[in-house]
Write a protein that holds these residues in place. Structure first.
Motif, PDB file in Angstrom:
ATOM      1  N   UNK A   1      15.991  24.014   3.555  1.00  0.00           N
ATOM      2  CA  UNK A   1      15.799  25.379   3.062  1.00  0.00           C
ATOM      3  C   UNK A   1      14.363  25.645   2.640  1.00  0.00           C
ATOM      4  N   UNK A   2      13.571  24.606   2.397  1.00  0.00           N
ATOM      5  CA  UNK A   2      12.181  24.784   1.997  1.00  0.00           C
ATOM      6  C   UNK A   2      11.209  24.782   3.166  1.00  0.00           C
ATOM      7  N   UNK A   3      11.715  24.564   4.350  1.00  0.00           N
ATOM      8  CA  UNK A   3      10.860  24.523   5.534  1.00  0.00           C
ATOM      9  C   UNK A   3      10.773  25.926   6.112  1.00  0.00           C
ATOM     10  N   UNK A   4       9.547  26.371   6.367  1.00  0.00           N
ATOM     11  CA  UNK A   4       9.331  27.718   6.871  1.00  0.00           C
ATOM     12  C   UNK A   4       9.860  27.885   8.284  1.00  0.00           C
TER      13      UNK A   4
END
Length: 484
Positions: free
Chosen positions: A81-84
Motif C-alpha cells: 500500500x505504500x508503493x506508488x
C-alpha cells in the motif's frame, strides 16, 4: 582459488543435478543434458575487473557483488500500500512498430531479448534504434552504449554510417569480457545499453566455452542484475539454433523481461517482430519492417504487401480478374492482414499427383481437396495442384480455408473471382462453413481497403459495414455459387 562443482544441466528446461541422464527427468527431452562446471567467484571479482568506481571514502567498490544487493536499503521490503502506482516513463525507440510490440516503448531497468536467424537484421535494427534514442536524448546529455562481441568498432561504425546512425553520444565498445561490459555500464550509466550478443560474452569467473549453457546463464544473470540495480534498460541479442529456438538454456527466456522474435524470409525484404513474452505489455502484437540497403524502415500499413494488386480502387476498373486467385483476411496479433491465395491446377502425368504449397499447410490442403470433391462437386484428386501466397505471407489459419477452396475451384473451372470480393471462413469435413474469430474486425479492414463483397459464414448478429456487401453462407456449395 575458486571452488568448482561438477553438475549437469538440461539446455531445454534448465534442470540441474549431480548425475547425468540420457533423458531429462524434468522435461523428458533426450540428449539435452550436458556437464558443466560452476565456479563460485570471490566477492567483487567481477566489479574490480570491470573498473567499477570506488566508494566515497576511497575504500571498496560501491557495488561488491550481485549477492550483496539484498543488503541495500533501497530494496528493503515495504507494504504494497505504500508503493506508488505512478506510470513508468517508457523510452521511445524511434520506431512506432517497435514501440507497439514492446507495449509503448522500453521500460527503464528492463532486459529485452531479441532473437532471430543469422542475417535477418537484428544488429541493424538495434543499431538504428540506438541512433534514434541517442539523437532524441542528445540535448539532455543522455548516452547510448552499444557493446559488440561479434564486430570491431570500425565495422560497427561502417554499418552505422550506412544506416545514418552516427551520433556523438552513441558509445561503441568491442569486447567479449563480461567484467568489462558491466564496468562500462556502471561507469557510463547510459540511457540504453545494447549487448550484441549474449552468446559471445564470456565470464572469467565460470568455466565453459563461449555460448555454452553455463556462460549464457551467467551473462544473462549479471546483465539483469546491473539493469535492475542501475535502472538501465538492456537490449540483448540472442542467437537461435537450427530448429529456430533460442540458443542456450531455456532459463534465459525465463530470466529476461521481454522476448522478441525477429522473423522474415531471406528472399523478401519483409521482417516481422513478435513478442513471445512481455511482462510490460501484450504478447499478441506484431511489428512490420522493410529491410533495405539503407537500413530498416517500419511499415505502418502492411495491407498491400501480400496482394499482387492493392485491390479495390487501386486495381482499376479496367483490370480484368485473374482465375485461380482469392483474397482472405488473417489475424496477426491485433492486425488484420489481407492474404492473396493463388492456385494453379494442371493435368497430372505422374502416378501420384503433385502437391506443391508455399505459405499454406500441406496437410490441410489434402483435407480441403477431399472436401471439395465430396461436397463441392469439384474433382481435383488426379490433378497437380500448386498453391502459394504473395510476398511470404502465411495462410495457415483455419479462417483461410474458404479462400483456398475458392482459388482451387476458380482455377479448375476457369472462372475468375472479382478483385473486390474476399472470402473468410473455416470449412469442416461435413462441408459446412464455420465462423472465424473476430470476423467483424476483418470485415472492417476489408471495407477500408476497398473490397465491396465478402463471403462469410452465418453471423450470430447482423453486421452493417458501409460500402461492404456481406454474403452469408452455411455450406461449401453455397459459398462457391456466390463466389463463382
Amino acid at each position: 582459488m575458486a571452488k568448482t562443482n561438477v553438475q549437469y544441466l538440461c539446455s531445454e528446461c534448465g534442470w540441474t543435478g549431480a548425475k547425468w541422464f540420457g533423458r531429462c527427468p524434468e522435461c523428458g527431452q533426450w540428449g539435452t543434458i550436458d556437464e558443466f562446471h560452476e565456479a563460485r567467484p570471490a566477492a567483487a571479482s567481477r566489479t574490480r575487473a570491470g573498473g567499477a568506481t570506488r566508494g566515497a571514502d576511497g575504500g571498496e567498490p560501491a557495488r561488491m557483488s550481485r549477492t550483496r544487493s539484498a543488503a541495500v536499503a533501497a530494496s528493503a521490503a515495504r507494504p504494497i500500500t505504500e508503493i506508488g502506482t505512478d506510470d513508468v516513463t517508457r523510452i521511445p525507440t524511434g520506431f512506432s512498430e517497435f514501440d507497439r510490440v514492446l507495449g509503448g516503448g522500453i521500460v527503464p531497468g528492463s532486459v529485452v531479448l531479441i532473437a532471430g536467424e543469422p542475417g535477418i537484421g537484428k544488429s541493424t535494427l538495434l543499431l538504428e534504434t540506438a541512433g534514434n534514442i541517442a539523437r532524441a536524448h542528445a540535448a539532455a546529455g543522455g548516452r547510448v552504449l552499444y557493446v559488440s562481441g561479434e564486430e570491431s568498432q570500425g565495422q560497427v561504425r561502417l554499418r552505422a554510417t550506412r544506416i545514418d546512425a552516427v551520433e556523438p553520444n552513441l558509445l561503441l565498445a568491442a569486447t567479449t569480457d563480461l567484467a568489462t561490459v558491466l564496468g562500462l555500464i556502471e561507469r557510463e550509466r547510459p540511457t540504453l545499453a545494447i549487448v550484441d550478443s549474449a552468446q559471445t560474452i564470456v565470464s572469467q569467473d565460470v568455466d565453459g566455452i563461449s555460448g555454452g549453457s553455463t556462460q549464457v546463464r551467467e551473462v544473462a544473470s549479471a546483465l539483469i542484475d546491473v539493469a535492475k540495480t542501475l535502472d538501465v534498460p538492456v537490449l540483448l541479442v540472442g542467437h537461435v539454433t537450427k530448429d529456430g529456438s533460442i540458443a542456450g538454456p531455456r532459463t534465459l527466456e525465463h530470466l529476461v523481461d521481454v522476448v522478441c522474435q525477429f522473423e522474415g524470409d531471406a528472399e523478401t525484404a519483409l521482417r516481422m517482430l513478435r513478442a513471445v513474452k512481455n511482462r510490460f505489455g501484450p504478447t499478441d502484437e506484431v511489428g512490420c519492417f522493410d529491410m533495405s540497403g539503407e537500413g530498416i524502415e517500419e511499415v505502418t500499413d502492411p495491407a498491400g504487401l501480400f496482394l499482387s494488386s492493392a485491390g479495390g480502387d487501386d486495381a482499376g476498373d479496367d483490370a480484368p480478374p485473374v482465375e485461380g486467385t482469392c483474397v482472405t483476411f488473417t489475424l496477426d496479433g491485433h492486425r488484420s492482414l489481407p492474404i492473396e491465395i493463388q492456385s494453379l491446377v494442371t493435368n497430372s502425368v505422374l502416378p501420384t499427383p503433385r502437391r506443391a504449397v508455399n505459405g499454406v499447410d500441406a496437410n490441410r490442403i489434402a483435407m480441403l481437396v477431399a472436401v471439395l470433391y465430396r461436397h463441392g462437386r469439384v474433382n481435383l484428386l488426379s490433378n497437380d495442384l500448386y498453391i502459394s501466397t504473395i510476398a511470404g505471407g502465411l495462410a495457415k489459419e483455419p479462417a483461410c480455408d474458404l479462400a483456398i477452396v475458392a482459388a482451387l475451384a476458380s482455377a479448375a473451372r476457369h472462372a475468375p473471382i472479382a478483385r473486390t470480393t474476399c472470402a473468410i471462413g473455416e470449412i469442416s469435413l461435413t462441408g459446412q462453413v464455420r465462423p472465424a474469430p473476430r470476423l467483424e474486425y476483418r470485415l472492417r479492414e476489408a471495407a477500408r481497403l476497398g473490397f465491396t463483397t465478402a463471403v462469410v459464414p452465418r453471423l450470430r448478429r447482423r453486421v452493417a459495414i458501409p460500402g461492404l456487401r456481406v454474403v452469408e453462407v452455411t455450406t461449401l456449395k453455397a459459398a462457391l455459387d456466390a463466389l463463382l
